[in-house]
Enzyme design. Structure first.
Site, PDB file in Angstrom:
ATOM      1  N   HIS A   1      -4.454   6.197  -1.222  1.00 36.07           N
ATOM      2  CA  HIS A   1      -5.027   6.224   0.124  1.00 36.07           C
ATOM      3  C   HIS A   1      -3.980   6.540   1.195  1.00 36.07           C
ATOM      4  O   HIS A   1      -4.333   6.836   2.335  1.00 36.07           O
ATOM      5  CB  HIS A   1      -5.671   4.867   0.424  1.00 36.07           C
ATOM      6  CG  HIS A   1      -7.035   4.945   1.037  1.00 36.07           C
ATOM      7  ND1 HIS A   1      -7.771   6.115   1.145  1.00 36.07           N
ATOM      8  CD2 HIS A   1      -7.815   3.974   1.605  1.00 36.07           C
ATOM      9  CE1 HIS A   1      -8.933   5.846   1.732  1.00 36.07           C
ATOM     10  NE2 HIS A   1      -8.981   4.570   2.028  1.00 36.07           N
TER      11      HIS A   1
ATOM     12  N   ASN B   1     -13.514   6.187   5.547  1.00 38.47           N
ATOM     13  CA  ASN B   1     -13.607   5.216   6.634  1.00 38.47           C
ATOM     14  C   ASN B   1     -12.649   5.496   7.783  1.00 38.47           C
ATOM     15  O   ASN B   1     -12.955   5.190   8.943  1.00 38.47           O
ATOM     16  CB  ASN B   1     -13.385   3.799   6.107  1.00 38.47           C
ATOM     17  CG  ASN B   1     -14.539   3.318   5.250  1.00 38.47           C
ATOM     18  OD1 ASN B   1     -15.682   3.722   5.457  1.00 38.47           O
ATOM     19  ND2 ASN B   1     -14.256   2.467   4.278  1.00 38.47           N
TER      20      ASN B   1
ATOM     21  N   TYR C   1       0.801  -1.227   0.000  1.00 40.44           N
ATOM     22  CA  TYR C   1       0.000   0.000   0.000  1.00 40.44           C
ATOM     23  C   TYR C   1       0.835   1.278   0.000  1.00 40.44           C
ATOM     24  O   TYR C   1       0.275   2.372  -0.094  1.00 40.44           O
ATOM     25  CB  TYR C   1      -0.920   0.015   1.228  1.00 40.44           C
ATOM     26  CG  TYR C   1      -1.880  -1.146   1.276  1.00 40.44           C
ATOM     27  CD1 TYR C   1      -3.048  -1.131   0.519  1.00 40.44           C
ATOM     28  CD2 TYR C   1      -1.622  -2.264   2.063  1.00 40.44           C
ATOM     29  CE1 TYR C   1      -3.932  -2.196   0.550  1.00 40.44           C
ATOM     30  CE2 TYR C   1      -2.496  -3.336   2.104  1.00 40.44           C
ATOM     31  CZ  TYR C   1      -3.649  -3.294   1.339  1.00 40.44           C
ATOM     32  OH  TYR C   1      -4.525  -4.357   1.369  1.00 40.44           O
TER      33      TYR C   1
ATOM     34  N   ASN D   1      -9.633   1.494   8.122  1.00 40.03           N
ATOM     35  CA  ASN D   1     -10.952   1.524   8.750  1.00 40.03           C
ATOM     36  C   ASN D   1     -10.930   1.276  10.253  1.00 40.03           C
ATOM     37  O   ASN D   1     -11.984   1.250  10.887  1.00 40.03           O
ATOM     38  CB  ASN D   1     -11.903   0.529   8.062  1.00 40.03           C
ATOM     39  CG  ASN D   1     -11.419  -0.904   8.153  1.00 40.03           C
ATOM     40  OD1 ASN D   1     -10.363  -1.167   8.711  1.00 40.03           O
ATOM     41  ND2 ASN D   1     -12.195  -1.827   7.604  1.00 40.03           N
TER      42      ASN D   1
ATOM     43  N   PHE E   1      -4.675  -0.520   9.650  1.00 38.36           N
ATOM     44  CA  PHE E   1      -5.449  -0.406   8.420  1.00 38.36           C
ATOM     45  C   PHE E   1      -6.467   0.718   8.587  1.00 38.36           C
ATOM     46  O   PHE E   1      -6.896   1.049   9.684  1.00 38.36           O
ATOM     47  CB  PHE E   1      -6.102  -1.721   7.981  1.00 38.36           C
ATOM     48  CG  PHE E   1      -5.097  -2.682   7.412  1.00 38.36           C
ATOM     49  CD1 PHE E   1      -4.672  -2.559   6.099  1.00 38.36           C
ATOM     50  CD2 PHE E   1      -4.541  -3.675   8.204  1.00 38.36           C
ATOM     51  CE1 PHE E   1      -3.717  -3.422   5.576  1.00 38.36           C
ATOM     52  CE2 PHE E   1      -3.579  -4.543   7.692  1.00 38.36           C
ATOM     53  CZ  PHE E   1      -3.174  -4.415   6.379  1.00 38.36           C
TER      54      PHE E   1
END
EC number: 3.1.1.29
Length: 202
Positions: free
Chosen positions: A27, A117, A22, A71, A69
């Protein structure tokens, strides 16, 4: 929503997802900002399991990159804020924003979460929406069904250049923010940058 806090932030949070898969995705714009801020501060970053994240410090200010992460970001933010008795209004959360083009910023206090989120979970753990947010534009794919795939992919080269430029502009806001001059910082952040490269491309 209460009136915006004019106190300098005691905690700056960059949002993203942990792991190499990631690192370069849209994001993770909040992580990118914090990496540059750590360089500017000359701060060492270390993982602290009790705060569920990577933590840095500069004087009386803390930096946090949740490793939960996206959320579940609130788990990390809530843990550090409670331990150090940091009020929600003393927190600045830096995150990616779909509704803003690459190269642009928005600074605001409280308000909605725009379907993000990470913000939803932070709000749930803090029990309030009344904290500062610095939104780094990543652009929108144009179709809601493509959003998840879009934010979890790297930006195009020209978009990355614009996002990097926005992060540098964001770092330039810190002298104002650290003095509690939020109104001046907001005006500067929310002004449109001159000729973003991506808009010049036919």
């Amino acid at each position: 929503m209460t009136a915006p806090s004019l106190a300098p932030p005691r905690l700056i949070v960059g949002l993203g997802n942990p792991g190499r898969d990631y690192e370069e995705t849209r994001h993770n714009a909040g992580f990118w900002f914090c990496a540059r801020l750590a360089q500017a501060w000359g701060a060492a970053l270390a993982h602290e399991s009790r705060f569920h994240g990577i933590v840095g410090r500069h004087g009386t200010r803390w930096m946090l990159l949740p490793q939960t992460f996206m959320n579940r970001s609130g788990q990390a933010v809530g843990a550090l804020a409670r331990f150090h008795r940091i009020a929600p209004a003393e927190i600045l959360v830096v995150h990616d924003e779909l509704d803003i083009p690459p190269g642009q910023l928005r600074l605001k206090f409280g308000g909605g979460m725009g379907g993000h989120n990470g913000l939803k979970d932070i709000t749930a753990h803090l029990g309030t929406q009344d904290y500062w947010r610095l939104r780094i534009g990543i652009g929108h794919p144009g179709d809601r069904s493509e959003v998840v795939n879009y934010v979890l992919k790297p930006p195009r080269r020209e978009e990355q250049a614009d996002i990097d430029a926005a992060i540098e502009r964001a770092l330039g806001l810190l002298p104002l923010i650290e003095k509690g001059e939020w109104n001046a910082a907001t005006q500067r952040a929310n002004s449109k940058p001159a000729s973003p490269k991506s808009q010049e491309t036919p």
